[in-house]
Design a protein around this motif. Structure first.
Motif, PDB file in Angstrom:
ATOM      1  N   LEU A   3       0.700  -1.120   0.321  1.00  0.00           N
ATOM      2  CA  LEU A   3      -0.003   0.298   0.312  1.00  0.00           C
ATOM      3  C   LEU A   3       0.910   1.279  -0.351  1.00  0.00           C
ATOM      4  O   LEU A   3       1.216   1.646   0.687  1.00  0.00           O
ATOM      5  CB  LEU A   3      -1.198  -0.341   1.186  1.00  0.00           C
ATOM      6  N   ALA A   4       0.710   2.158  -0.720  1.00  0.00           N
ATOM      7  CA  ALA A   4       1.143   3.548  -0.715  1.00  0.00           C
ATOM      8  C   ALA A   4       1.102   4.321   0.549  1.00  0.00           C
ATOM      9  O   ALA A   4       0.072   4.758   0.174  1.00  0.00           O
ATOM     10  CB  ALA A   4       0.623   4.136  -2.561  1.00  0.00           C
ATOM     11  N   PRO A   5       2.053   4.777   1.161  1.00  0.00           N
ATOM     12  CA  PRO A   5       2.205   5.595   2.228  1.00  0.00           C
ATOM     13  C   PRO A   5       1.868   6.745   1.306  1.00  0.00           C
ATOM     14  O   PRO A   5       2.621   7.127   0.176  1.00  0.00           O
ATOM     15  CB  PRO A   5       3.189   5.954   2.759  1.00  0.00           C
ATOM     16  N   ALA A   6       1.202   8.799   1.592  1.00  0.00           N
ATOM     17  CA  ALA A   6       1.170   9.467   1.178  1.00  0.00           C
ATOM     18  C   ALA A   6       2.784   9.819   1.025  1.00  0.00           C
ATOM     19  O   ALA A   6       2.678  10.657  -0.623  1.00  0.00           O
ATOM     20  CB  ALA A   6       0.439  10.335   2.309  1.00  0.00           C
TER      21      ALA A   6
ATOM     22  N   ARG B  15       5.627  13.733  -5.987  1.00  0.00           N
ATOM     23  CA  ARG B  15       5.441  13.917  -7.901  1.00  0.00           C
ATOM     24  C   ARG B  15       3.873  14.185  -7.927  1.00  0.00           C
ATOM     25  O   ARG B  15       3.190  13.053  -7.394  1.00  0.00           O
ATOM     26  CB  ARG B  15       6.368  13.486  -8.994  1.00  0.00           C
ATOM     27  N   THR B  16       3.425  14.392  -8.212  1.00  0.00           N
ATOM     28  CA  THR B  16       1.721  15.174  -8.831  1.00  0.00           C
ATOM     29  C   THR B  16       1.111  13.839  -9.643  1.00  0.00           C
ATOM     30  O   THR B  16      -0.019  13.687 -10.043  1.00  0.00           O
ATOM     31  CB  THR B  16       1.101  15.787  -8.345  1.00  0.00           C
ATOM     32  N   SER B  17       1.624  14.221 -11.043  1.00  0.00           N
ATOM     33  CA  SER B  17       1.744  13.964 -12.162  1.00  0.00           C
ATOM     34  C   SER B  17       2.437  12.430 -13.005  1.00  0.00           C
ATOM     35  O   SER B  17       3.350  12.425 -12.180  1.00  0.00           O
ATOM     36  CB  SER B  17       1.690  15.139 -12.925  1.00  0.00           C
ATOM     37  N   PHE B  18       1.288  12.048 -13.434  1.00  0.00           N
ATOM     38  CA  PHE B  18       2.346  10.994 -14.200  1.00  0.00           C
ATOM     39  C   PHE B  18       2.053  10.892 -16.306  1.00  0.00           C
ATOM     40  O   PHE B  18       0.655  11.484 -16.308  1.00  0.00           O
ATOM     41  CB  PHE B  18       2.243   9.467 -13.036  1.00  0.00           C
TER      42      PHE B  18
ATOM     43  N   VAL C  89       7.010   7.506 -10.409  1.00  0.00           N
ATOM     44  CA  VAL C  89       5.447   6.667 -10.101  1.00  0.00           C
ATOM     45  C   VAL C  89       4.742   6.940  -9.310  1.00  0.00           C
ATOM     46  O   VAL C  89       5.392   6.124  -8.970  1.00  0.00           O
ATOM     47  CB  VAL C  89       5.870   5.932 -10.949  1.00  0.00           C
ATOM     48  N   CYS C  90       3.659   8.063  -9.724  1.00  0.00           N
ATOM     49  CA  CYS C  90       3.123   8.100  -8.298  1.00  0.00           C
ATOM     50  C   CYS C  90       1.783   7.525  -8.596  1.00  0.00           C
ATOM     51  O   CYS C  90       1.343   7.732  -9.821  1.00  0.00           O
ATOM     52  CB  CYS C  90       3.109   9.132  -8.405  1.00  0.00           C
TER      53      CYS C  90
ATOM     54  N   ARG D 287      19.225 -15.834 -21.492  1.00  0.00           N
ATOM     55  CA  ARG D 287      18.316 -16.324 -20.492  1.00  0.00           C
ATOM     56  C   ARG D 287      17.576 -14.920 -20.853  1.00  0.00           C
ATOM     57  O   ARG D 287      17.937 -14.199 -21.191  1.00  0.00           O
ATOM     58  CB  ARG D 287      18.755 -16.102 -19.080  1.00  0.00           C
ATOM     59  N   VAL D 288      15.791 -14.899 -20.522  1.00  0.00           N
ATOM     60  CA  VAL D 288      14.874 -14.664 -20.573  1.00  0.00           C
ATOM     61  C   VAL D 288      13.896 -13.616 -19.293  1.00  0.00           C
ATOM     62  O   VAL D 288      13.854 -14.027 -19.012  1.00  0.00           O
ATOM     63  CB  VAL D 288      13.781 -14.721 -21.413  1.00  0.00           C
ATOM     64  N   TYR D 289      14.594 -12.536 -19.028  1.00  0.00           N
ATOM     65  CA  TYR D 289      13.623 -11.889 -18.261  1.00  0.00           C
ATOM     66  C   TYR D 289      12.411 -11.550 -17.782  1.00  0.00           C
ATOM     67  O   TYR D 289      12.393 -10.542 -18.731  1.00  0.00           O
ATOM     68  CB  TYR D 289      15.279 -11.099 -16.934  1.00  0.00           C
ATOM     69  N   PHE D 290      11.774 -11.458 -17.220  1.00  0.00           N
ATOM     70  CA  PHE D 290      10.353 -10.653 -17.503  1.00  0.00           C
ATOM     71  C   PHE D 290       9.981 -10.248 -16.043  1.00  0.00           C
ATOM     72  O   PHE D 290      10.770 -10.823 -14.526  1.00  0.00           O
ATOM     73  CB  PHE D 290       9.410 -11.946 -17.545  1.00  0.00           C
ATOM     74  N   THR D 291       9.527  -9.038 -16.129  1.00  0.00           N
ATOM     75  CA  THR D 291       9.179  -8.247 -14.622  1.00  0.00           C
ATOM     76  C   THR D 291       7.559  -7.512 -14.850  1.00  0.00           C
ATOM     77  O   THR D 291       7.509  -7.011 -16.113  1.00  0.00           O
ATOM     78  CB  THR D 291      10.366  -6.576 -14.074  1.00  0.00           C
ATOM     79  N   GLN D 292       7.104  -7.952 -14.034  1.00  0.00           N
ATOM     80  CA  GLN D 292       5.456  -7.415 -14.627  1.00  0.00           C
ATOM     81  C   GLN D 292       4.969  -6.696 -12.972  1.00  0.00           C
ATOM     82  O   GLN D 292       4.929  -7.272 -12.061  1.00  0.00           O
ATOM     83  CB  GLN D 292       4.288  -8.166 -14.613  1.00  0.00           C
ATOM     84  N   VAL D 293       4.982  -4.871 -12.984  1.00  0.00           N
ATOM     85  CA  VAL D 293       4.517  -4.792 -11.938  1.00  0.00           C
ATOM     86  C   VAL D 293       2.957  -4.407 -12.366  1.00  0.00           C
ATOM     87  O   VAL D 293       2.601  -3.799 -13.439  1.00  0.00           O
ATOM     88  CB  VAL D 293       5.292  -3.301 -11.963  1.00  0.00           C
ATOM     89  N   PHE D 294       2.279  -4.208 -11.079  1.00  0.00           N
ATOM     90  CA  PHE D 294       0.832  -4.216 -11.360  1.00  0.00           C
ATOM     91  C   PHE D 294       0.572  -3.060  -9.756  1.00  0.00           C
ATOM     92  O   PHE D 294       1.045  -2.573  -8.972  1.00  0.00           O
ATOM     93  CB  PHE D 294      -0.490  -5.617 -10.621  1.00  0.00           C
ATOM     94  N   VAL D 295       0.092  -1.794 -10.531  1.00  0.00           N
ATOM     95  CA  VAL D 295      -0.893  -1.288  -9.977  1.00  0.00           C
ATOM     96  C   VAL D 295      -2.453  -1.414  -9.749  1.00  0.00           C
ATOM     97  O   VAL D 295      -2.884  -1.162 -10.462  1.00  0.00           O
ATOM     98  CB  VAL D 295      -0.562  -0.185  -9.607  1.00  0.00           C
ATOM     99  N   ALA D 296      -3.394  -0.488  -8.430  1.00  0.00           N
ATOM    100  CA  ALA D 296      -3.961  -0.080  -8.585  1.00  0.00           C
ATOM    101  C   ALA D 296      -4.672   1.661  -8.565  1.00  0.00           C
ATOM    102  O   ALA D 296      -3.725   2.316  -7.586  1.00  0.00           O
ATOM    103  CB  ALA D 296      -4.809  -0.606  -7.064  1.00  0.00           C
ATOM    104  N   ARG D 297      -4.839   2.002  -9.363  1.00  0.00           N
ATOM    105  CA  ARG D 297      -5.726   3.845  -9.237  1.00  0.00           C
ATOM    106  C   ARG D 297      -6.329   3.362  -9.265  1.00  0.00           C
ATOM    107  O   ARG D 297      -7.631   2.828  -9.700  1.00  0.00           O
ATOM    108  CB  ARG D 297      -4.620   3.989 -10.224  1.00  0.00           C
TER     109      ARG D 297
END
Length: 211
Positions: free
Chosen positions: A57-60, A66-69, A145-146, A201-211
Motif C-alpha cells: 500500500l502506498a503511504p502518502a 510528484r503529482t502527475s504521471f 511513478v505516483c 536467459r529471458v528475464y520478465f518483470t510485471q508491475v501491477f498497480v491499483a489506481r
C-alpha cells in the motif's frame, strides 16, 4: 593357440595380457563415445516468490514528490516488444476467463519493469530487491511513478523454451502468490518489461498497480 593348450607356467602371463588388452579397448571405445556426445543446453526456468509479491500500500509520502504521471493507455504502445505484448495479452486473458476486468497498459510501469529486467539480466540475479536494496515500491517512488494506491510485482526468467512469454505466464498461474497478483480485482494497470542476457536467459518483470 588357446589358453588351455599353453604350458601352466605361461597361462597367467597370457591371461594378464588378454585382460589388459580388453581394458584398453574398453577405455578407448568409451572415450570415443563421450567425445561424440553433443552438448545440449537443457531448458531452465526460475521464479521468485520470496519476498512475497503481495501488494504494498502506498503511504502518502511515497507520492509527495510528484503529482502527475504519464497517462495510461488501454492498449500497449507500439514500442512494446513481442514478448511484452504476449505476456500482457495472456495475463488479461486469464483475468477475463475468471470474470475480472482486464488491466490497462501503463507506459510508466513498463519503463519501471524494463529497467528492473535489464538490471537483473546485466547483473545476473533474480530478486524483487535490487543491489541497492530497493523493492518495487521504492523503485516506483524513485522513478517518480505516483498516483497509485497499491503496487505488486511478479518476476521470473527462463531459457531454452520456444515460447518464453507463454511459459512464464503458465508458470506464474501455477504459483499461488503470482496467480493472486495476476487475478487480483483491485489492480487496474500493469507494465511488463523483458530483457535477454548474453547467455539467452529471458528475464520478465510485471508491475501491477491499483489506481
Amino acid at each position: 593357440m588357446t589358453l588351455a593348450s599353453l604350458p601352466p607356467d605361461l597361462r597367467p602371463r597370457r591371461a594378464l595380457l588378454a585382460a589388459a588388452a580388453l581394458a584398453l579397448t574398453f577405455v578407448t571405445v568409451t572415450g570415443s563415445d563421450v567425445s561424440a556426445q553433443p552438448k545440449v543446453r537443457r531448458p531452465a526456468a526460475r521464479m521468485i516468490g520470496s519476498p512475497s509479491p503481495r501488494p504494498v500500500l502506498a503511504p502518502a509520502a511515497r507520492c509527495a514528490a510528484r503529482t502527475s504521471f504519464v497517462a495510461a493507455s488501454s492498449a500497449p504502445s507500439a514500442a512494446a516488444s513481442g514478448f511484452e505484448l504476449r505476456v500482457f495479452e495472456l495475463v488479461n486473458q486469464e483475468r477475463r476467463a475468471r470474470g475480472q476486468e482486464p488491466l490497462s497498459w501503463d507506459a510508466e510501469l513498463t519503463q519501471l519493469a524494463r529497467r528492473h529486467s535489464e538490471n537483473m539480466a546485466r547483473r545476473n540475479f533474480l530478486s524483487h530487491t535490487d543491489h541497492e536494496g530497493l523493492d518495487a515500491a521504492d523503485r516506483a517512488a524513485l522513478g517518480g511513478v505516483c498516483g497509485w494506491r497499491a503496487i505488486a510485482e511478479n518476476i521470473a526468467y527462463n531459457q531454452g523454451y520456444e515460447d518464453p512469454a507463454g511459459f512464464v505466464v503458465e508458470r506464474w498461474m501455477q504459483s499461488v502468490k503470482h496467480r493472486e497478483n495476476i487475478l487480483r480485482p483491485m489492480f487496474t494497470h500493469a507494465g511488463i518489461g523483458v530483457s535477454r542476457d548474453a547467455d539467452g536467459r529471458v528475464y520478465f518483470t510485471q508491475v501491477f498497480v491499483a489506481r
